[in-house]
Design an enzyme around this catalytic site. Sequence first.
Site, PDB file in Angstrom:
ATOM      1  N   LYS A  19    -107.094 -32.722 -16.360  1.00  0.00           N
ATOM      2  CA  LYS A  19    -107.029 -31.284 -16.648  1.00  0.00           C
ATOM      3  C   LYS A  19    -105.596 -30.805 -16.924  1.00  0.00           C
ATOM      4  CE  LYS A  19    -111.200 -29.736 -14.252  1.00  0.00           C
ATOM      5  NZ  LYS A  19    -111.778 -28.761 -13.320  1.00  0.00           N
TER       6      LYS A  19
ATOM      7  N   GLU B 192    -103.979 -18.295 -23.447  1.00  0.00           N
ATOM      8  CA  GLU B 192    -102.970 -17.770 -22.501  1.00  0.00           C
ATOM      9  C   GLU B 192    -103.380 -17.946 -21.032  1.00  0.00           C
ATOM     10  OE1 GLU B 192    -103.405 -13.114 -21.945  1.00  0.00           O
ATOM     11  OE2 GLU B 192    -103.024 -13.620 -24.059  1.00  0.00           O
TER      12      GLU B 192
ATOM     13  N   ASN C 179    -109.903 -27.136 -18.967  1.00  0.00           N
ATOM     14  CA  ASN C 179    -111.164 -27.842 -18.718  1.00  0.00           C
ATOM     15  C   ASN C 179    -112.115 -27.755 -19.916  1.00  0.00           C
ATOM     16  OD1 ASN C 179    -111.791 -25.075 -18.244  1.00  0.00           O
ATOM     17  ND2 ASN C 179    -113.648 -25.714 -17.215  1.00  0.00           N
TER      18      ASN C 179
ATOM     19  N   ASP D 148    -112.788 -22.501 -15.660  1.00  0.00           N
ATOM     20  CA  ASP D 148    -113.063 -22.617 -14.215  1.00  0.00           C
ATOM     21  C   ASP D 148    -112.829 -21.280 -13.511  1.00  0.00           C
ATOM     22  OD1 ASP D 148    -113.846 -25.292 -14.061  1.00  0.00           O
ATOM     23  OD2 ASP D 148    -111.796 -26.018 -13.748  1.00  0.00           O
TER      24      ASP D 148
ATOM     25  N   GLY E  34    -106.367 -25.589   0.647  1.00  0.00           N
ATOM     26  CA  GLY E  34    -106.052 -26.622  -0.348  1.00  0.00           C
ATOM     27  C   GLY E  34    -105.187 -26.053  -1.439  1.00  0.00           C
TER      28      GLY E  34
ATOM     29  N   GLY F 202    -104.407 -27.839  -4.628  1.00  0.00           N
ATOM     30  CA  GLY F 202    -104.409 -28.795  -5.745  1.00  0.00           C
ATOM     31  C   GLY F 202    -104.841 -28.147  -7.033  1.00  0.00           C
ATOM     32  N   GLY F 203    -105.466 -28.939  -7.899  1.00  0.00           N
ATOM     33  CA  GLY F 203    -105.870 -28.479  -9.236  1.00  0.00           C
ATOM     34  C   GLY F 203    -106.853 -27.325  -9.196  1.00  0.00           C
ATOM     35  N   ALA F 204    -107.913 -27.454  -8.412  1.00  0.00           N
ATOM     36  CA  ALA F 204    -108.945 -26.408  -8.386  1.00  0.00           C
ATOM     37  C   ALA F 204    -108.365 -25.099  -7.833  1.00  0.00           C
ATOM     38  CB  ALA F 204    -110.126 -26.865  -7.556  1.00  0.00           C
TER      39      ALA F 204
ATOM     40  N   GLU G 174     -92.998 -23.565   0.571  1.00  0.00           N
ATOM     41  CA  GLU G 174     -92.504 -22.188   0.599  1.00  0.00           C
ATOM     42  C   GLU G 174     -93.632 -21.176   0.394  1.00  0.00           C
ATOM     43  OE1 GLU G 174     -89.153 -20.585  -2.036  1.00  0.00           O
ATOM     44  OE2 GLU G 174     -88.293 -22.324  -1.001  1.00  0.00           O
TER      45      GLU G 174
HETATM   46  P1  NAP Z   1    -107.751 -32.501  -5.511  1.00  0.00           P
HETATM   47  O1  NAP Z   1    -106.652 -32.078  -6.425  1.00  0.00           O
HETATM   48  O2  NAP Z   1    -108.008 -33.941  -5.256  1.00  0.00           O
HETATM   49  O3  NAP Z   1    -107.584 -31.806  -4.064  1.00  0.00           O
HETATM   50  C1  NAP Z   1    -107.263 -30.469  -3.912  1.00  0.00           C
HETATM   51  C2  NAP Z   1    -106.423 -30.268  -2.676  1.00  0.00           C
HETATM   52  O4  NAP Z   1    -107.221 -30.468  -1.517  1.00  0.00           O
HETATM   53  C3  NAP Z   1    -105.273 -31.224  -2.505  1.00  0.00           C
HETATM   54  O5  NAP Z   1    -104.212 -30.891  -3.334  1.00  0.00           O
HETATM   55  C4  NAP Z   1    -104.997 -31.076  -1.030  1.00  0.00           C
HETATM   56  O6  NAP Z   1    -104.171 -29.943  -0.817  1.00  0.00           O
HETATM   57  C5  NAP Z   1    -106.365 -30.807  -0.443  1.00  0.00           C
HETATM   58  N1  NAP Z   1    -106.914 -31.994   0.209  1.00  0.00           N
HETATM   59  C6  NAP Z   1    -107.230 -33.177  -0.360  1.00  0.00           C
HETATM   60  N2  NAP Z   1    -107.696 -34.041   0.559  1.00  0.00           N
HETATM   61  C7  NAP Z   1    -107.664 -33.385   1.747  1.00  0.00           C
HETATM   62  C8  NAP Z   1    -107.988 -33.747   3.094  1.00  0.00           C
HETATM   63  N3  NAP Z   1    -108.446 -34.958   3.397  1.00  0.00           N
HETATM   64  N4  NAP Z   1    -107.827 -32.812   4.061  1.00  0.00           N
HETATM   65  C9  NAP Z   1    -107.359 -31.566   3.770  1.00  0.00           C
HETATM   66  N5  NAP Z   1    -107.026 -31.191   2.514  1.00  0.00           N
HETATM   67  C10 NAP Z   1    -107.171 -32.078   1.528  1.00  0.00           C
HETATM   68  O7  NAP Z   1    -109.121 -31.899  -6.029  1.00  0.00           O
HETATM   69  P2  NAP Z   1    -109.408 -30.715  -7.075  1.00  0.00           P
HETATM   70  O8  NAP Z   1    -109.472 -31.282  -8.434  1.00  0.00           O
HETATM   71  O9  NAP Z   1    -108.483 -29.579  -6.801  1.00  0.00           O
HETATM   72  O10 NAP Z   1    -110.920 -30.345  -6.653  1.00  0.00           O
HETATM   73  C11 NAP Z   1    -111.215 -29.945  -5.350  1.00  0.00           C
HETATM   74  C12 NAP Z   1    -112.713 -29.754  -5.162  1.00  0.00           C
HETATM   75  O11 NAP Z   1    -113.176 -28.694  -5.975  1.00  0.00           O
HETATM   76  C13 NAP Z   1    -113.539 -30.985  -5.545  1.00  0.00           C
HETATM   77  O12 NAP Z   1    -114.548 -31.149  -4.590  1.00  0.00           O
HETATM   78  C14 NAP Z   1    -114.145 -30.594  -6.875  1.00  0.00           C
HETATM   79  O13 NAP Z   1    -115.400 -31.213  -7.104  1.00  0.00           O
HETATM   80  C15 NAP Z   1    -114.325 -29.103  -6.684  1.00  0.00           C
HETATM   81  N6  NAP Z   1    -114.372 -28.347  -7.957  1.00  0.00           N
HETATM   82  C16 NAP Z   1    -115.484 -27.620  -8.213  1.00  0.00           C
HETATM   83  C17 NAP Z   1    -115.560 -26.895  -9.371  1.00  0.00           C
HETATM   84  C18 NAP Z   1    -116.791 -26.094  -9.633  1.00  0.00           C
HETATM   85  O14 NAP Z   1    -116.995 -25.650 -10.784  1.00  0.00           O
HETATM   86  N7  NAP Z   1    -117.617 -25.838  -8.645  1.00  0.00           N
HETATM   87  C19 NAP Z   1    -114.505 -26.894 -10.290  1.00  0.00           C
HETATM   88  C20 NAP Z   1    -113.366 -27.634  -9.993  1.00  0.00           C
HETATM   89  C21 NAP Z   1    -113.307 -28.372  -8.818  1.00  0.00           C
HETATM   90  P3  NAP Z   1    -102.924 -30.015   0.203  1.00  0.00           P
HETATM   91  O15 NAP Z   1    -102.315 -31.372  -0.029  1.00  0.00           O
HETATM   92  O16 NAP Z   1    -102.085 -28.900  -0.245  1.00  0.00           O
HETATM   93  O17 NAP Z   1    -103.476 -29.887   1.571  1.00  0.00           O
END
Ligand code: NAP
Length: 242
Positions: A62, A74, A83, A98, A122, A124-126, A150
């Site tokens: 992504k 934008e 996405n 998204d 969290g 990350g990307g989402a 920060e």
């Molecule tokens: P990612 O980048 O792998 O993880 C997101 C963040 O979660 C990480 O940056 C981390 O943040 C935290 N994290 C990861 N493992 C962890 C753990 N064991 N304990 C605590 N925090 C943890 O994933 P992503 O791409 O952002 O997606 C996250 C979730 O959203 C997935 O389950 C995905 O399927 C879902 N999603 C759903 C949709 C939808 O349309 N419903 C769309 C996009 C994503 P920190 O390091 O800052 O703690």
Amino acid sequence: MRNFGLIGKTLTHSFSQKYFEQKFKIEGIKATYTNYELASIQEFPKLLDGNINGLNVTIPYKTSILPYLDTLDENAKAIGAVNCVQIKNGKTTGYNTDWIGFMNSLKPLFDVDKTYKAVVLGNGGAAKAVLYALAQMDIETIIVSRTKQETSVTYEELTTDIGLEYLLWINTTPVGMFPEVNEKLPIPKCIQLSADHICYDLIYNPELTSFLKWGKSMGALTKNGQEMLELQAEEGWKIWNS
Ligand code: NAP
């Protein structure tokens, strides 16, 4: 015949192909939807030699796809993630749907008499799309990350007062996702929710995640990521047809 598809690394459990193939069948649309598993994003330009009209993009591309696109919408630029790609006259434009899927699935849950502040679990990307949507709605936000930064707090820094004041709790981590359904976030015991709270989990498998069980056990309103997924797909469809 128009051709669409999804790029990602491992696509065996992907939602999009099933969703679009079913949609094309039900609505009598002459189109195909193919999964493209790319070992690296460097393989993306090769796909453009084919006859593709639009693509969805999923983990882990992504963000890494950005430099390969001719233009960025934008919102996608502000979020820093794409996405959905539209391919028109050989030119690619990147979009992010998204955030729209998240916002439009969240809004109907709001009680108009309440002012919401959000805790985003969290970073990350989402979370980027979620934070963008919350900013569009003028919702004040705290980001919770496992590592101190920060712009965020750690799980240990969450207090009773934050629990009382922040009525919207959003899980953007993969914690609790199938098959690790019993994994739990390290939210401290001092956080007590009530029927005034909303717990939103971006995870859609399982339907009732460990995070949503936690919220439900205290009476909070709960919502999983299924509708967000469907709405982002429909937004993408609108873009491909624009
Ligand atoms: P990612 O980048 O792998 O993880 C997101 C963040 O979660 C990480 O940056 C981390 O943040 C935290 N994290 C990861 N493992 C962890 C753990 N064991 N304990 C605590 N925090 C943890 O994933 P992503 O791409 O952002 O997606 C996250 C979730 O959203 C997935 O389950 C995905 O399927 C879902 N999603 C759903 C949709 C939808 O349309 N419903 C769309 C996009 C994503 P920190 O390091 O800052 O703690």
